[in-house]
Motif scaffolding. Structure first.
Motif, PDB file in Angstrom:
ATOM      1  N   HIS A 246       6.680  -5.288  -6.176  1.00 41.75           N
ATOM      2  CA  HIS A 246       6.387  -4.310  -5.374  1.00 41.75           C
ATOM      3  C   HIS A 246       5.279  -4.869  -4.369  1.00 41.75           C
ATOM      4  N   TYR A 249       0.734  -1.989   0.295  1.00 41.09           N
ATOM      5  CA  TYR A 249      -0.057  -1.790   1.764  1.00 41.09           C
ATOM      6  C   TYR A 249      -1.211  -0.734   1.318  1.00 41.09           C
ATOM      7  N   THR A 383       5.772   7.645  -8.720  1.00 43.28           N
ATOM      8  CA  THR A 383       6.746   6.748  -8.262  1.00 43.28           C
ATOM      9  C   THR A 383       8.235   7.411  -8.160  1.00 43.28           C
ATOM     10  N   PHE A 398       9.743   3.415  -4.460  1.00 40.26           N
ATOM     11  CA  PHE A 398       8.799   3.793  -3.656  1.00 40.26           C
ATOM     12  C   PHE A 398       7.571   4.337  -4.485  1.00 40.26           C
ATOM     13  N   VAL A 400       3.104   5.586  -5.002  1.00 36.91           N
ATOM     14  CA  VAL A 400       1.902   5.811  -4.347  1.00 36.91           C
ATOM     15  C   VAL A 400       0.723   5.786  -5.375  1.00 36.91           C
ATOM     16  N   HIS A 401      -0.148   4.834  -5.145  1.00 38.57           N
ATOM     17  CA  HIS A 401      -1.241   4.614  -6.231  1.00 38.57           C
ATOM     18  C   HIS A 401      -2.640   5.116  -5.794  1.00 38.57           C
ATOM     19  N   LEU A 427      -6.154   4.024  -1.843  1.00 36.82           N
ATOM     20  CA  LEU A 427      -4.847   4.671  -1.954  1.00 36.82           C
ATOM     21  C   LEU A 427      -4.078   3.496  -1.190  1.00 36.82           C
ATOM     22  N   GLN A 428      -2.856   3.376  -2.386  1.00 37.39           N
ATOM     23  CA  GLN A 428      -1.910   2.372  -2.092  1.00 37.39           C
ATOM     24  C   GLN A 428      -0.515   2.721  -2.082  1.00 37.39           C
ATOM     25  N   PHE A 429       0.323   2.342  -0.933  1.00 34.92           N
ATOM     26  CA  PHE A 429       1.702   2.557  -0.981  1.00 34.92           C
ATOM     27  C   PHE A 429       2.444   1.504  -1.252  1.00 34.92           C
ATOM     28  N   THR A 430       3.601   1.496  -2.020  1.00 38.41           N
ATOM     29  CA  THR A 430       4.156   0.497  -2.622  1.00 38.41           C
ATOM     30  C   THR A 430       5.799   0.388  -2.312  1.00 38.41           C
ATOM     31  N   LEU A 431       6.416  -0.539  -1.980  1.00 42.04           N
ATOM     32  CA  LEU A 431       7.665  -0.635  -1.853  1.00 42.04           C
ATOM     33  C   LEU A 431       8.309  -1.832  -2.791  1.00 42.04           C
TER      34      LEU A 431
END
Length: 435
Positions: A246, A249, A383, A398, A400-401, A427-431
Motif C-alpha cells: 500500500h 499519504y 479498510t 482503500f 484509513v489509518h 491520519l494516513q490514507f492508503t491505496l
C-alpha cells in the motif's frame, strides 16, 4: 513513489491475470542486504591528481521489498538504501548515500513450490547525497545556527524535502532465488533468498553534481542475501491469509515550535505548515491476525535566509502487529501496535557552491544536527477491499489509518528538546493491492 507507477502496477496485473486460466498465487515481504561494485571515477581522478587515496570501489545495500506471484508472473516493489565506504581527509569524512524506489516485473523459471528461480527487471527513481563533513564544534543549537559550516552536502533528488522529490531513471536486471522453510504452527513460511544482477542509470549525465559525474553511485554488479515471510499458495484459501502493498499519504499533526523559536532568535526563517508524509505500508493477515512494516518519510523545507536554505527530515520505520476486530463482506476494522526507529535531521545548506575542485579545496558551506531513537504507536485502521475481476486474483484496498506516534527515547538537537515534534497524532490514507 509516484502514482503513475501504481497505475502501471495495476494494469500489468490485470492483463496477466486475465491471460492465465489457473490460479496460483504467492505473496511475500522481505529484507535483504549486500554489496554493489562501483568506481567513482571522476572524483577518484581528482583525488589522484592531488596525491590522495581514492575511495573504495563498492557500496553497501539495505533493502525492504514486497513480491507477489500470479502463476509464473512476478510483480514487486522495493526500497533500497545504499551507503558508500567513508574516507577520511584532513579531518573531513567523505561519504555518499542513495535511496531508490523500484517496481519489479519478472518471470519464474520454476513451478510454484518451495524453491523459486526468478528473472526480473526493475525500473524506478532515486536520490543521491554526497558529502564531505567534519565534526561540528558547536555545543548548543544557537552556536550551530550562528556558525553551521562543517563542509558540503550535495543532493540530487532531495528526499530531505519529500519522498516525491526522487529523480532520475534507475534500472536493475537480475535474478531472485529463494527457498521456503516451514514455520511450526503457522501457514506462513520463512523465505531465505539471494538476489544478484546489475544496477545502472541508463542516462549518462543523470547524476552530475558540481561538475563531476556520480552515476557510479547508482550502478554496479550486486549480490544481496536476505530473509522474509511468504504465503505459498498451497497453505491457505482465498480470504484466509494474504500480504498486500500500500502507498501511504499521511497527515502528521505536529510543528517544530521549539526549533522555530531558536531559528527566529538567530535571524532565520521558521518552518511553516505540517510535514508531508509519503511512504509504503506492507500489511499481511492470517485469519484475524495482522502484521507488517511501515516505511515513511516526513519532510519540511524552506528558505532560511538570503543565502541559505534548510530542511527538517525524519524517517520512520515500524514493525507492526495487531488484530482484525470486525470483518463484514469487504470492510475490515482492526487495531495495530507498532515499534520502530525514527531519526530527525536538520540541515542548513547553501544552494550556491563552486564546482570541483574548488569546492573540495574550500568545502565549508553546509552543516547539520541529527538525533535518533525508538518510536512506538497504537493505530486504528478501517479498510475496504474492491475485487477487480471474476477470478479474484487481487483486490484494490482503500484504507484509513489513525494513531499516535510516541518517542520512547530522548530526541535532542544539542540540548534543544524535540520530543514534542516527534510525538504527534496522525491520519494516513492508503491505496494498494492485496492478492
Amino acid at each position: 513513489m509516484r502514482f503513475p507507477a501504481l497505475i502501471l502496477f495495476l494494469l500489468l496485473i490485470s492483463q496477466v491475470a486475465q491471460a492465465q486460466l489457473e490460479r496460483a498465487t504467492r505473496s511475500s515481504m522481505y529484507v535483504n542486504f549486500g554489496r554493489t561494485g562501483a568506481n567513482l571515477r571522476e572524483f577518484n581522478l581528482m583525488l589522484q591528481d592531488k596525491g590522495l587515496t581514492p575511495m573504495r570501489k563498492s557500496y553497501s545495500n539495505f533493502g525492504f521489498g514486497y513480491q507477489t506471484r500470479f502463476n509464473d508472473f512476478i510483480l514487486g516493489l522495493e526500497v533500497l538504501q545504499s551507503s558508500g565506504p567513508a574516507s577520511n581527509f584532513n579531518g573531513y569524512e567523505i561519504d555518499y548515500r542513495s535511496t531508490r524506489f523500484l517496481l519489479n516485473v519478472g518471470f519464474s523459471f520454476t513451478e510454484e513450490g518451495p524453491f523459486q528461480l526468478i528473472h526480473y527487471m526493475a525500473i524506478g527513481s532515486g536520490s543521491l547525497n554526497f558529502q564531505m563533513l567534519r565534526e561540528s564544534d558547536a555545543n548548543s543549537i544557537d552556536a550551530f545556527l550562528q556558525q553551521p559550516q562543517q563542509g558540503f552536502i550535495l543532493r540530487d533528488g532531495n528526499i530531505q524535502k519529500s519522498s516525491l522529490n526522487m529523480t532520475g531513471f534507475l534500472t536493475e536486471i537480475g535474478f531472485h532465488t529463494s527457498y521456503d522453510f516451514p514455520i511450526p504452527g503457522r501457514d506462513e513460511s520463512l523465505e531465505i533468498l539471494a538476489r544478484f544482477g546489475y544496477a545502472f542509470s541508463p542516462f549518462e549525465d543523470s547524476w552530475n553534481l558540481n561538475g563531476i559525474n556520480f552515476g557510479a553511485a547508482q550502478a554496479g554488479a550486486f549480490f544481496r542475501v536476505g530473509a522474509g515471510i511468504t504465503l505459498p499458495d498451497h497453505n491457505f484459501f482465498y480470504r484466509d491469509a494474504s500480504i498486500g502493498a500500500h502507498l501511504i499519504y499521511g497527515l502528521n499533526f505536529t510543528t517544530p515550535d521549539a526549533l522555530n523559536s531558536n531559528l527566529e532568535e538567530n535571524g532565520l526563517q521558521p518552518f511553516s505548515g505540517r510535514p508531508n508524509n509519503i511512504g509504503l505500508k506492507i500489511l499481511g493477515f492470517n485469519r484475524n491476525k495482522l502484521y507488517g512494516v511501515d516505511f515513511y518519510n516526513l519532510g519540511l523545507s524552506g528558505q532560511a535566509n538570503e543565502t541559505m536554505n534548510h530542511n527538517l527530515n525524519s524517517v520512520r520505520i515500524y514493525g507492526n502487529a495487531g488484530l482484525i476486530l470486525f470483518d463484514l463482506r469487504n470492510i475490515e476494522v482492526g487495531v495495530l501496535g507498532g515499534l520502530g526507529y525514527g531519526n530527525l535531521r536538520y540541515t542548513l545548506y547553501s544552494p550556491n557552491k563552486p564546482d570541483f575542485p574548488s569546492l573540495f579545496e574550500q568545502p565549508d558551506f553546509d552543516g547539520y544536527v541529527r538525533s535518533a531513537g525508538l518510536m512506538g504507536k497504537p493505530e486504528l485502521m478501517v479498510t475496504y477491499a474492491l475485487p477487480t475481476n471474476r477470478g479474484n486474483f487481487y483486490d484494490i484496498i482503500f484504507g484509513v489509518h489513525a494513531g499516535y506516534e510516541l518517542p520512547l527515547t530522548p530526541y535532542n538537537f544539542l540540548g534543544l528538546p524535540m520530543f514534542k515534534y516527534m510525538a504527534n497524532p496522525y491520519l494516513q490514507f492508503t491505496l494498494g493491492i492485496r492478492p
